[in-house]
Design an enzyme around this catalytic site. Structure first.
Site, PDB file in Angstrom:
ATOM      1  N   ASP A  36       0.818  -1.217   0.000  1.00 26.10           N
ATOM      2  CA  ASP A  36       0.000   0.000   0.000  1.00 26.10           C
ATOM      3  C   ASP A  36       0.852   1.267   0.000  1.00 26.10           C
ATOM      4  O   ASP A  36       2.073   1.223   0.206  1.00 26.10           O
ATOM      5  CB  ASP A  36      -0.918   0.017   1.228  1.00 26.10           C
ATOM      6  CG  ASP A  36      -2.073  -0.966   1.117  1.00 26.10           C
ATOM      7  OD1 ASP A  36      -2.369  -1.391   0.000  1.00 26.10           O
ATOM      8  OD2 ASP A  36      -2.663  -1.306   2.163  1.00 26.10           O
ATOM      9  N   LYS A  58      -3.489   3.720  -2.463  1.00 24.27           N
ATOM     10  CA  LYS A  58      -4.734   4.487  -2.597  1.00 24.27           C
ATOM     11  C   LYS A  58      -4.546   5.827  -1.903  1.00 24.27           C
ATOM     12  O   LYS A  58      -3.977   5.904  -0.823  1.00 24.27           O
ATOM     13  CB  LYS A  58      -5.906   3.750  -1.941  1.00 24.27           C
ATOM     14  CG  LYS A  58      -6.138   2.354  -2.488  1.00 24.27           C
ATOM     15  CD  LYS A  58      -7.159   1.623  -1.635  1.00 24.27           C
ATOM     16  CE  LYS A  58      -7.325   0.186  -2.109  1.00 24.27           C
ATOM     17  NZ  LYS A  58      -8.267  -0.561  -1.261  1.00 24.27           N
ATOM     18  N   MET A 172      -8.451   8.562   8.886  1.00 25.43           N
ATOM     19  CA  MET A 172      -8.966   8.956   7.563  1.00 25.43           C
ATOM     20  C   MET A 172     -10.112   9.957   7.678  1.00 25.43           C
ATOM     21  O   MET A 172     -11.095   9.882   6.941  1.00 25.43           O
ATOM     22  CB  MET A 172      -9.424   7.719   6.772  1.00 25.43           C
ATOM     23  CG  MET A 172      -8.351   6.670   6.589  1.00 25.43           C
ATOM     24  SD  MET A 172      -8.957   5.133   5.852  1.00 25.43           S
ATOM     25  CE  MET A 172      -9.928   4.458   7.202  1.00 25.43           C
TER      26      MET A 172
END
Length: 520
Positions: A36, A58, A172
């Site tokens: 990631d 991402k 997030m």
């Protein structure tokens, strides 16, 4: 073909040292690593030769690869018999979709293991000096996603969360910070509640910003806070001034390019990172042993008696002794031969092989070594002194010239080729363009020459970066190539180079304090 195996591995929050030992073991045996965006890419250097890497990072709504494709890649790779490591930032099961991926693997009948990692919701806050629990502030903590799965709504019991007296950590959540703050306040949390944002936690870019809940949204815009950032709510935030050890480290936030081989960089890299700095290891030199060099050395050492062996670099030491060991040479045959070393670093490398240098220079030049060897020859009264000089094929002739002038026999043996490593060019340019680099260290003239050769027309990219030299010869090479020397170490050692950097950082800090006082 038998099915392979999948390891879902937590890479930790960013600091290289925060992955588990089992995580490193999995990386080392992987055939393919699917990783990631928030994974520290230095971890990939632990992979075996031939391992394949698949980046599936991402960023907000921008996906390199959709989750369905990631799932398919994992399953197909394992089905073909490969050992697959799915390397995820933090912990695989803490908002990392590790559970979804594990379910898929199970449904496919593929063997798998979960390797937990340090979640940023705990480890990231620890590096900011914010404990998630503390007897005076919080007896519980809650980790909440601030990112909605399918739409803009967050499936959160705001009333219960707002009334909770423990610490609340949002992952997030920067994009939804206005909604999060409003919902907590409207359901009972006081606007004065201490909060903090921790950006790029546990990395050299870490930044901690404290405020209160009522100011959270304005703070994000005022301080230009960007993902990845943790948002923590609760009284424990007030402890960060006392406990925030990481951002107080003397080299915190400083970036340093190391130009010699990764193996030789090891000690310097570790020391810099322990002091909070970030290193980029870019070996400008490509080193290869000469053909049959072990046999050549055996012939030399068995056909004549040397009084001295002169060793002038870490590479010469390693290649010399390793090739003798490979040929089965008995080191007891060196009894009576004096080992002469350039500097503490070379001496340290020699002692790894169970030998202690008889002669050591304080400076890093061949001329200095020649002087101390000649002084020893004069003091010992050798009738027929003879010196073995195993070295790089591009090593200076200063020792040879000095011995020739003194009419002392010297036998030079070129152990290895020392050529420019053009393979690092793309990585080097990428780092110089994308990162703000504070220092470049040069441990030999070759590291300087080769770096400039690799850069070619882009050499001006290093003009504004402070250059740190290990000694006078290297410094002169830097100047000869049109650059200034910002720091030169007092002795030929990495500790001395590091001391020079620390002194420079301290000077910069004092200058900034002076400027602040003047402006006030």
């Amino acid at each position: 073909m038998s099915k392979g195996k999948v390891y879902l591995v937590g890479a930790g929050p960013g600091d290289y040292g925060l992955i588990t030992l089992k995580g490193i073991d999995c990386i080392a045996k992987a055939d393919i690593i699917i990783y990631d965006r928030l994974v520290n890419r230095d971890l990939l250097k632990s992979a075996k030769p031939g391992c394949a890497f698949v980046y599936v990072g991402k960023k907000s709504s921008k996906h390199i690869m959709a989750q369905e494709q990631i799932n398919d890649t994992i399953a197909e790779s394992a089905a073909s018999g490969k050992i697959v490591v799915r390397l995820k930032g933090g912990d695989p099961f803490v908002f990392g979709r590790g559970g979804e991926e594990a379910e898929l693997i199970y449904d496919q009948g593929i063997d798998f293991e979960i390797v937990p990692g340090v979640t940023s919701s705990i480890g990231g806050l620890a590096y900011a000096g914010i404990p998630v629990t503390h007897r005076d502030f919080a007896s519980s903590f809650h980790v909440v996603t601030g990112h909605a799965k399918k739409d803009d709504s967050l499936d959160i019991n705001w009333e219960s969360l707002a009334k909770e007296k423990g610490t609340v950590v949002f992952l997030m959540g920067i994009g939804n910070i206005k909604h999060i703050a409003e919902m907590l306040i409207s359901h009972g949390r006081a606007p004065e509640t201490p909060v903090a944002f921790v950006s790029n936690a546990t990395s050299y870019k870490q930044r901690t910003v404290r405020t209160n809940l009522g100011d959270a949204y304005e703070c994000v815009h005022r301080e230009a806070i960007k993902p990845p950032s943790l948002f923590v709510v609760g009284g424990v935030v007030s402890l960060s001034d006392k406990l925030g050890f990481y951002e107080r480290k003397p080299l915190f936030g400083k970036t340093i390019i190391l130009t010699r081989t990764r193996k030789k960089n090891s000690d310097l890299r570790k020391k810099i990172e322990e002091l909070g700095g970030k290193t980029f290891e870019l070996s400008t030199i490509d080193i290869k042993d000469k053909k049959d060099i072990g046999r050549v050395l055996i012939e030399k050492l068995t056909s004549r008696k040397y009084t001295h062996i002169a060793l002038t670099s870490h590479n010469s030491v390693d290649i010399f002794f390793k090739n003798l060991i490979k040929e089965g040479f008995d080191f007891r045959k060196l009894a009576g031969v004096k080992i002469a070393s350039v500097g503490k670093a070379t001496s340290k490398a020699i002692m790894v092989y169970g030998l202690v240098p008889d002669i050591e220079t304080s400076r890093s030049t061949g001329a200095d070594l020649a002087d101390v060897i000649l002084e020893d020859i004069g003091n010992a009264g050798y009738e027929n002194p003879s010196i073995l000089f195993p070295c790089s094929e591009i090593a200076s002739k200063s020792i040879e010239d000095a011995m020739k002038s003194a009419r002392v026999d010297l036998d030079r043996v070129d152990l290895y080729t020392n050529t420019v490593n053009m393979a690092i060019k793309d990585e080097l340019l990428d780092i110089l363009v994308k990162e703000k680099i504070d220092y470049i260290t040069f441990t030999s003239s070759s590291t300087v020459k080769y770096l400039v050769e690799i850069l070619g027309r882009d050499r001006e990219l290093i003009r504004g970066i402070k250059k740190v030299s290990i000694g006078s010869i290297t410094s002169q090479t830097i100047r000869d190539l049109g650059f200034s020397v910002d720091m030169e170490s007092d002795s030929a050692s990495i500790d001395s180079m590091l001391a020079a950097i620390l002194e420079d950082v301290k000077g910069d800090i004092n200058d900034k304090k002076t400027e602040t006082i003047k402006s006030e």
